[in-house]
Each structure stands twice: as structure tokens, then as C-alpha cells.
Design a protein around this motif. Structure first.
Motif, PDB file in Angstrom:
ATOM      1  N   ILE A 174       0.825  -1.206   0.000  1.00  0.00           N
ATOM      2  CA  ILE A 174       0.000   0.000   0.000  1.00  0.00           C
ATOM      3  C   ILE A 174       0.862   1.260   0.000  1.00  0.00           C
ATOM      4  CG2 ILE A 174      -1.569   1.351   1.467  1.00  0.00           C
ATOM      5  CD1 ILE A 174      -2.905  -1.415   2.159  1.00  0.00           C
ATOM      6  N   LYS A 175       1.969   1.237   0.746  1.00  0.00           N
ATOM      7  CA  LYS A 175       2.868   2.389   0.793  1.00  0.00           C
ATOM      8  C   LYS A 175       3.532   2.654  -0.551  1.00  0.00           C
ATOM      9  CE  LYS A 175       3.920   2.153   5.740  1.00  0.00           C
ATOM     10  NZ  LYS A 175       4.936   1.794   6.764  1.00  0.00           N
ATOM     11  N   GLU A 176       3.541   1.657  -1.437  1.00  0.00           N
ATOM     12  CA  GLU A 176       4.094   1.818  -2.780  1.00  0.00           C
ATOM     13  C   GLU A 176       3.067   2.423  -3.741  1.00  0.00           C
ATOM     14  OE1 GLU A 176       7.114   1.054  -3.955  1.00  0.00           O
ATOM     15  OE2 GLU A 176       8.011   0.009  -2.244  1.00  0.00           O
ATOM     16  N   ASN A 177       1.927   2.914  -3.182  1.00  0.00           N
ATOM     17  CA  ASN A 177       0.841   3.476  -4.000  1.00  0.00           C
ATOM     18  C   ASN A 177       0.343   2.462  -5.027  1.00  0.00           C
ATOM     19  OD1 ASN A 177       0.851   6.089  -2.768  1.00  0.00           O
ATOM     20  ND2 ASN A 177       2.684   6.598  -3.955  1.00  0.00           N
ATOM     21  N   THR A 178       0.060   1.275  -4.543  1.00  0.00           N
ATOM     22  CA  THR A 178      -0.375   0.197  -5.418  1.00  0.00           C
ATOM     23  C   THR A 178      -1.691   0.540  -6.124  1.00  0.00           C
ATOM     24  OG1 THR A 178      -0.980  -2.142  -5.497  1.00  0.00           O
ATOM     25  CG2 THR A 178      -1.622  -0.939  -3.530  1.00  0.00           C
ATOM     26  N   PRO A 179      -1.829   0.124  -7.378  1.00  0.00           N
ATOM     27  CA  PRO A 179      -3.127   0.285  -8.043  1.00  0.00           C
ATOM     28  C   PRO A 179      -4.075  -0.868  -7.747  1.00  0.00           C
ATOM     29  CG  PRO A 179      -1.544  -0.601  -9.602  1.00  0.00           C
ATOM     30  CD  PRO A 179      -0.786  -0.359  -8.310  1.00  0.00           C
ATOM     31  N   TYR A 180      -3.535  -1.931  -7.114  1.00  0.00           N
ATOM     32  CA  TYR A 180      -4.317  -3.155  -6.940  1.00  0.00           C
ATOM     33  C   TYR A 180      -5.241  -3.077  -5.725  1.00  0.00           C
ATOM     34  CZ  TYR A 180      -0.898  -4.982 -10.226  1.00  0.00           C
ATOM     35  OH  TYR A 180      -0.104  -5.170 -11.321  1.00  0.00           O
ATOM     36  N   PRO A 181      -6.551  -3.171  -5.946  1.00  0.00           N
ATOM     37  CA  PRO A 181      -7.473  -3.161  -4.797  1.00  0.00           C
ATOM     38  C   PRO A 181      -7.329  -4.388  -3.913  1.00  0.00           C
ATOM     39  CG  PRO A 181      -8.651  -3.661  -6.832  1.00  0.00           C
ATOM     40  CD  PRO A 181      -7.262  -3.274  -7.230  1.00  0.00           C
ATOM     41  N   GLN A 182      -6.715  -5.476  -4.455  1.00  0.00           N
ATOM     42  CA  GLN A 182      -6.582  -6.692  -3.645  1.00  0.00           C
ATOM     43  C   GLN A 182      -5.791  -6.445  -2.369  1.00  0.00           C
ATOM     44  OE1 GLN A 182      -5.748  -6.338  -6.983  1.00  0.00           O
ATOM     45  NE2 GLN A 182      -5.436  -8.380  -7.856  1.00  0.00           N
ATOM     46  N   ALA A 183      -4.790  -5.558  -2.437  1.00  0.00           N
ATOM     47  CA  ALA A 183      -3.987  -5.284  -1.239  1.00  0.00           C
ATOM     48  C   ALA A 183      -4.861  -4.671  -0.156  1.00  0.00           C
ATOM     49  CB  ALA A 183      -2.818  -4.358  -1.584  1.00  0.00           C
ATOM     50  N   TRP A 184      -5.661  -3.675  -0.538  1.00  0.00           N
ATOM     51  CA  TRP A 184      -6.538  -3.006   0.437  1.00  0.00           C
ATOM     52  C   TRP A 184      -7.648  -3.940   0.919  1.00  0.00           C
ATOM     53  CZ3 TRP A 184      -6.000   1.462   2.955  1.00  0.00           C
ATOM     54  CH2 TRP A 184      -5.095   2.405   2.461  1.00  0.00           C
ATOM     55  N   LEU A 185      -8.267  -4.663  -0.002  1.00  0.00           N
ATOM     56  CA  LEU A 185      -9.387  -5.529   0.376  1.00  0.00           C
ATOM     57  C   LEU A 185      -8.937  -6.687   1.256  1.00  0.00           C
ATOM     58  CD1 LEU A 185     -11.402  -5.620  -2.957  1.00  0.00           C
ATOM     59  CD2 LEU A 185     -12.175  -4.670  -0.782  1.00  0.00           C
ATOM     60  N   ASN A 186      -7.782  -7.262   0.962  1.00  0.00           N
ATOM     61  CA  ASN A 186      -7.297  -8.355   1.797  1.00  0.00           C
ATOM     62  C   ASN A 186      -6.816  -7.854   3.154  1.00  0.00           C
ATOM     63  OD1 ASN A 186      -7.438 -11.037   0.356  1.00  0.00           O
ATOM     64  ND2 ASN A 186      -6.474  -9.800  -1.239  1.00  0.00           N
ATOM     65  N   ARG A 187      -6.298  -6.629   3.205  1.00  0.00           N
ATOM     66  CA  ARG A 187      -5.972  -6.027   4.501  1.00  0.00           C
ATOM     67  C   ARG A 187      -7.248  -5.862   5.325  1.00  0.00           C
ATOM     68  NH1 ARG A 187      -5.562  -0.899   6.951  1.00  0.00           N
ATOM     69  NH2 ARG A 187      -3.752  -0.691   8.355  1.00  0.00           N
ATOM     70  N   THR A 188      -8.309  -5.380   4.684  1.00  0.00           N
ATOM     71  CA  THR A 188      -9.608  -5.252   5.343  1.00  0.00           C
ATOM     72  C   THR A 188     -10.107  -6.602   5.833  1.00  0.00           C
ATOM     73  OG1 THR A 188     -10.378  -3.206   4.308  1.00  0.00           O
ATOM     74  CG2 THR A 188     -12.053  -4.831   4.822  1.00  0.00           C
ATOM     75  N   SER A 189      -9.988  -7.624   4.973  1.00  0.00           N
ATOM     76  CA  SER A 189     -10.404  -8.980   5.356  1.00  0.00           C
ATOM     77  C   SER A 189      -9.598  -9.485   6.545  1.00  0.00           C
ATOM     78  CB  SER A 189     -10.239  -9.919   4.163  1.00  0.00           C
ATOM     79  OG  SER A 189     -10.429 -11.257   4.539  1.00  0.00           O
ATOM     80  N   CYS A 190      -8.308  -9.178   6.555  1.00  0.00           N
ATOM     81  CA  CYS A 190      -7.440  -9.593   7.655  1.00  0.00           C
ATOM     82  C   CYS A 190      -7.890  -8.953   8.969  1.00  0.00           C
ATOM     83  CB  CYS A 190      -5.999  -9.213   7.337  1.00  0.00           C
ATOM     84  SG  CYS A 190      -4.774  -9.818   8.519  1.00  0.00           S
ATOM     85  N   LEU A 191      -8.202  -7.668   8.931  1.00  0.00           N
ATOM     86  CA  LEU A 191      -8.655  -6.971  10.142  1.00  0.00           C
ATOM     87  C   LEU A 191      -9.986  -7.528  10.634  1.00  0.00           C
ATOM     88  CD1 LEU A 191      -7.692  -3.310   9.178  1.00  0.00           C
ATOM     89  CD2 LEU A 191      -6.627  -4.717  10.950  1.00  0.00           C
ATOM     90  N   LYS A 192     -10.876  -7.850   9.717  1.00  0.00           N
ATOM     91  CA  LYS A 192     -12.182  -8.404  10.110  1.00  0.00           C
ATOM     92  C   LYS A 192     -12.010  -9.784  10.749  1.00  0.00           C
ATOM     93  CE  LYS A 192     -15.735  -7.899   7.386  1.00  0.00           C
ATOM     94  NZ  LYS A 192     -16.587  -7.910   6.163  1.00  0.00           N
ATOM     95  N   GLN A 193     -11.132 -10.590  10.167  1.00  0.00           N
ATOM     96  CA  GLN A 193     -10.872 -11.921  10.739  1.00  0.00           C
ATOM     97  C   GLN A 193     -10.217 -11.793  12.106  1.00  0.00           C
ATOM     98  OE1 GLN A 193      -7.989 -14.250   8.542  1.00  0.00           O
ATOM     99  NE2 GLN A 193      -8.940 -16.181   9.148  1.00  0.00           N
ATOM    100  N   PHE A 194      -9.307 -10.857  12.217  1.00  0.00           N
ATOM    101  CA  PHE A 194      -8.628 -10.590  13.486  1.00  0.00           C
ATOM    102  C   PHE A 194      -9.647 -10.198  14.557  1.00  0.00           C
ATOM    103  CE2 PHE A 194      -6.064  -7.767  16.262  1.00  0.00           C
ATOM    104  CZ  PHE A 194      -5.051  -8.630  16.583  1.00  0.00           C
TER     105      PHE A 194
END
Length: 514
Positions: A174-194
Motif C-alpha cells: 500500500i505504501k508503494e501506492n499500489t493500483p491493486y485493490p486486492q492489497a486493500w481488500l485483503n488487509r480489510t479482510s485480515c482486520l475483520k478476521q482478526f
């Protein structure tokens, strides 16, 4: 008669186009035909390259069609010629093979069960392949593959409940200004699972979850069919924040982060804090290592002894972290001068800084071995004279794998990574043994290595980078040990809470503290 290689290459490109346009049945049929044609040829560099590209088509088409036989065919091609591919196209080989095996492990994206002790070996194999690619790939050579591999590696770590490491990798992308939504969405999924597993929901966590959905809503790479769901999630979660403004909260977090010591800021940036909130936020709540076994736990048994164990581990981790920081940012030249080493022109880097690095490396393994004893003590497992982090699982395999405890999955995964035979970081144990029992020399990066049975030479940059990773693995192991015990305590929580005692633990204060 056989089809010319040029025509086969054109056909594989056509298959790729069919996959891009979601004509998966046509792509799979074409792949079968071309495989028959390719098998008529003697093996050569050109033929190997075509087999490699065709394997990827089998995996992609098979995954989309949930056709495990097709995915397995792609994997079989790659593994049949693995010796060649590892030498010639290793990064893409590891990445593609990992994608194929992950598709099988996840039932092509439709698996209903979490990682468990029946399927963990397959996920460990997948993770190993992504680690191999991660260690080899340079982002300046292939930026897209670099990001996608990190995201996929983080996803596997998340599936194995290694939340601190997964979040670290998502944040790296994400800090690399990624264009891929998968990084953000999987981070969100990780937080929800946590949150689901540890009952750790805060307003800040909700804000971080919202960020992922918002990014997906605004990304042109997100399929339009999914955007209404993400927008609904943003609206639903925003209502839970009691009108808190995300931008002002972000500014306040930055202000609080700036108020901390430079050392604490460095700990946060390098993912070296023992603070659950700090896994996803750098606000003032991350100012201290407040990890504990007792938060929200009511138990009929006396577990203060285990909190005492945790204190001991936190103390050693804190010392190691300070020494690592000092090795990077303090000048020890005066002490080095007073030590007066002999000049032998042997290129060994010998000074207080390097000794701190070496000591930090030893301390990591000391903590890991104590974690093994900690877990054996709590779960009443067998303890031998040689019990250590690398072998305690094998000594107690049946007892540990009979438990339904997500954090034990994480610990098993960590042990696999540090396994000397199969793990991608098994060489850390080799270095540790050399530090303890033989002689390990730290040398300049230009030094030509020549190890033997009693002398090990390691380039200083490799050692320092590996040490940071080992400290982060140690941190993850501490988190996972605490989570394993907390999860077990919750499973044993007494129904009659009126006759139980809730233990309150206060934090030690020190002179000069704010």
C-alpha cells in the motif's frame, strides 16, 4: 505430422486472449490440443518455454472453471521440468507454481474450511514458493509481479492466522501506492478476521476496514458488479463511528505518532511493537508494549505464572530491540578503539555494532525456545532436555493437533519456516549454531564467501536484513503464543462467572516516565 512451434506459440497467445475475455471452456480445450502437439517435440529451450506458458493457461483456466484436474495438469507440467525452470525462470516458476497449488488448496477460491492440521502442509508448500519468489524478485525489474507476489504471500500468511506479518506485507504494498485493490481488500479482510477471532474491535479498526472498501470502490480495477457491496459496507460501518471524521482522525493519529520518542517511532515503522492495536495503527495507543494474557479473560485457575512468563519474554525482546536500534543509530567507535583488535587483513567486521547484531540474533532464538517451554507448560505437554522451538511440536504432535485453536496453526506455520530442511529461513538456525558452537564471521558485502565445517562467513547486509526479519518472526511467535493461550482460556471460560475472579493487572511505572 506435428504443428510448428511458431504456430504453437500463436495458439498459446490465443488461449491467453480467451482467458482474458472469460472464454474459459474454449481456453481449456485449446490447452489440451496444444499440450498434445508439444509432447511430440524433443525438449529444447524453446519447447521448455512453451510448456511453461501453457502450464499457466491450464492453471488460470482451471481455476476459473473450478476444474481441479486442469489446475493439476498445469502443476504437473511445471514440476516435471522443475530443474530447468528453477535455473532459467525461477521467479516466475515459483510464483506460477504457488498460484496453482493455492488454487487447489482453496478449492479454486470456494473453500469453506479454514486452514487446519489436515491441509496445512499444502498451504506451507504454497507459502514456501511465494517466499522463494519474494527473496529473489527486485521491484525495479518487474514491479507488477513484485506487488502481486507480496499480496499473495500476505494472503497465505493471513489464512494461517499470522496477522502481524500479513498486515506488514499489505502495508508494504500500500505504501508503494499500489493500483491493486486486492492489497486493500485483503488487509480489510485480515482486520475483520482478526476482530472475529480476538474480539478486538475499536473505532480505529473500523476506520481502517472502511479504507479498504473505499479504495475498492474508487479503483478502475474493481469489477463493477462488486462496487455496490463495497459501498454498502462503507455506509454500514460509517454509521458505527458516531459521526467521527476519518480525515481529522488521521491527522490526530499523525500528531500522536509525532509526539512519541524516535525509538518508538522506529519500532512502529519496523513492526517491532508488542501491542495488538499497533498491528494496524500508529496512534498513542501504540506507545507501550501492553500485550497481556489477561485482558477480557475470566478463569478459575491461577494464570498469573503465565503472565510472569510473558513479562520475561517481553523483557528479553525489549533488550534485543534496543540493541538492534543502537547498532543502527549509535556510534561505538570510541569503545572499538579501546577494545584494540589486532589488524589481520582478514576482512572480518569486528566492532561493538556487529557484536550487538550477533547478540540480537542469539536472543531471538533464546526467546523462541522459551516460547516452546511456555506453551508446553501451559498445555501440559512433554518437555525434554532438548525441547526447543524447532522440535517441541514433533515431540507433542498428537496433543497439539487435537486442539481447535487458530493460533496453534500460526505457530506450526512459523516452525515450518524456520525448519532447517524445508523452511525458507532454516539457514537462520545454521547461523545460530555457528554463533553458539563454531565461528561465524561477519564480512563486507564484497567478500567472496568460503565456508567450511567450523567457519561460517556471512555478508553484513545479508545478516542485518535477516536479523530484522527474524525479529519480526519472533514478534509474530510471541503474538501467536499469547493468542493460543487466550483462545484456550476463552474456550474454558466458566459458565458461572459469579464464582470466578477477574484478575486486574496494572502496568509498571518507572521514574522519568511521562
Amino acid at each position: 505430422m506435428r504443428l510448428e512451434l511458431k504456430k504453437i506459440n500463436e495458439a498459446i497467445n490465443a488461449i491467453s486472449y480467451s482467458i482474458d475475455t472469460e472464454q474459459y471452456e474454449e481456453a481449456l480445450l485449446g490447452s489440451e490440443i496444444i499440450l498434445n502437439e508439444l509432447e511430440k517435440y524433443e525438449k529444447s529451450e524453446s519447447v521448455f518455454r512453451l510448456f511453461f506458458n501453457l502450464a499457466g493457461q491450464f492453471i488460470d483456466a482451471g481455476t476459473s472453471l473450478r476444474n481441479k484436474n486442469a489446475v493439476s495438469k498445469g502443476i504437473q507440467i511445471l514440476e516435471t521440468y522443475s530443474e530447468h525452470y528453477e535455473n532459467q525462470s525461477n521467479i516466475n516458476y515459483y510464483y506460477n507454481l504457488a498460484n496453482g497449488k493455492l488454487a487447489l488448496a482453496n478449492d479454486c477460491g470456494y473453500a469453506e474450511d479454514d486452514v487446519n492440521f489436515k491441509n496445512i502442509e499444502l498451504f506451507n508448500d504454497v507459502k514456501n514458493l511465494y517466499w522463494k519468489a519474494y527473496k529473489l524478485i527486485k521491484k525495479e525489474d518487474n514491479y507488477d509481479l513484485y506487488q502481486q507476489n507480496i499480496i499473495n504471500l500476505a494472503n497465505v500468511l493471513k489464512q494461517q492466522f499470522r496477522f502481524s506479518e500479513a498486515l506488514k506485507l499489505y502495508d508494504l504494498v500500500i505504501k508503494e501506492n499500489t493500483p491493486y485493490p486486492q492489497a486493500w481488500l485483503n488487509r480489510t479482510s485480515c482486520l475483520k478476521q482478526f476482530d472475529q477471532l480476538l474480539d478486538h474491535r475499536t473505532a480505529k479498526m473500523i476506520m481502517e476496514i472502511i479504507k479498504g472498501y473505499k479504495f475498492a470502490c474508487n479503483s478502475h480495477l474493481t469489477p463493477n458488479i462488486w462496487k455496490p457491496y463495497y459501498k454498502n459496507q462503507v455506509n454500514f460501518l460509517t454509521e458505527q463511528l458516531d459521526s467521527k471524521d476519518l480525515d481529522s482522525e488521521e491527522a490526530e493519529t499523525l500528531k500522536e505518532y509525532s509526539s512519541m520518542t524516535q525509538f518508538r517511532q522506529w519500532c512502529i515503522e519496523e513492526n517491532l511493537t508488542l501491542n495488538i492495536h499497533g498491528m494496524y495503527c500508529s496512534c498513542i495507543a501504540n506507545e507501550r508494549d501492553n500485550l497481556t494474557l489477561l485482558e477480557g479473560i475470566i478463569s478459575p485457575t491461577n494464570i498469573l505464572i503465565y503472565e510472569q512468563y510473558l513479562n520475561r519474554l517481553k523483557a528479553e525482546f525489549s533488550l534485543m530491540r534496543v540493541m538492534f536500534y543502537e547498532s543502527k543509530f549509535t556510534n561505538s567507535s570510541k569503545f572499538d578503539y579501546e577494545s584494540c583488535y589486532s589488524e589481520l587483513d582478514d576482512k572480518e567486521i569486528i566492532n561493538i555494532r556487529s557484536e550487538k547484531l550477533r547478540t540480537c540474533f542469539r536472543l531471538c532464538f533464546s526467546i523462541l525456545d522459551k516460547l516452546a517451554i511456555f506453551l508446553c507448560q501451559y498445555f501440559s505437554l512433554k518437555i525434554e532436555k532438548n525441547t526447543a522451538f524447532n522440535n517441541f511440536w514433533h515431540q507433542n504432535k498428537s496433543a497439539l493437533e487435537s486442539k481447535e485453536n487458530f493460533a496453534l496453526i500460526a505457530i506450526n506455520s512459523l516452525i515450518f519456516d524456520l525448519n532447517e530442511k524445508n523452511g525458507q529461513f532454516g539457514f537462520y538456525k545454521v547461523w545460530r549454531n555457528a554463533l553458539e558452537h563454531h565461528i561465524l564471521f561477519l564480512v563486507p558485502d564484497t567478500f567472496e564467501l568460503s565456508n567450511d565445517s567450523t567457519h561460517t562467513y556471512v555478508k553484513i547486509t545479508d545478516f542485518e536484513n535477516s536479523l530484522l526479519n527474524l525479529i519480526q518472526l519472533t514478534r509474530s511467535s510471541i503474538f501467536s503464543t499469547v493468542f493460543a493461550i487466550v483462545e484456550d482460556l476463552r474456550q474454558k471460560m466458566p459458565n458461572d462467572k459469579n464464582n470466578s475472579i477477574e484478575i486486574k493487572i496494572h502496568k509498571k511505572e518507572f521514574k522519568g516516565s511521562p
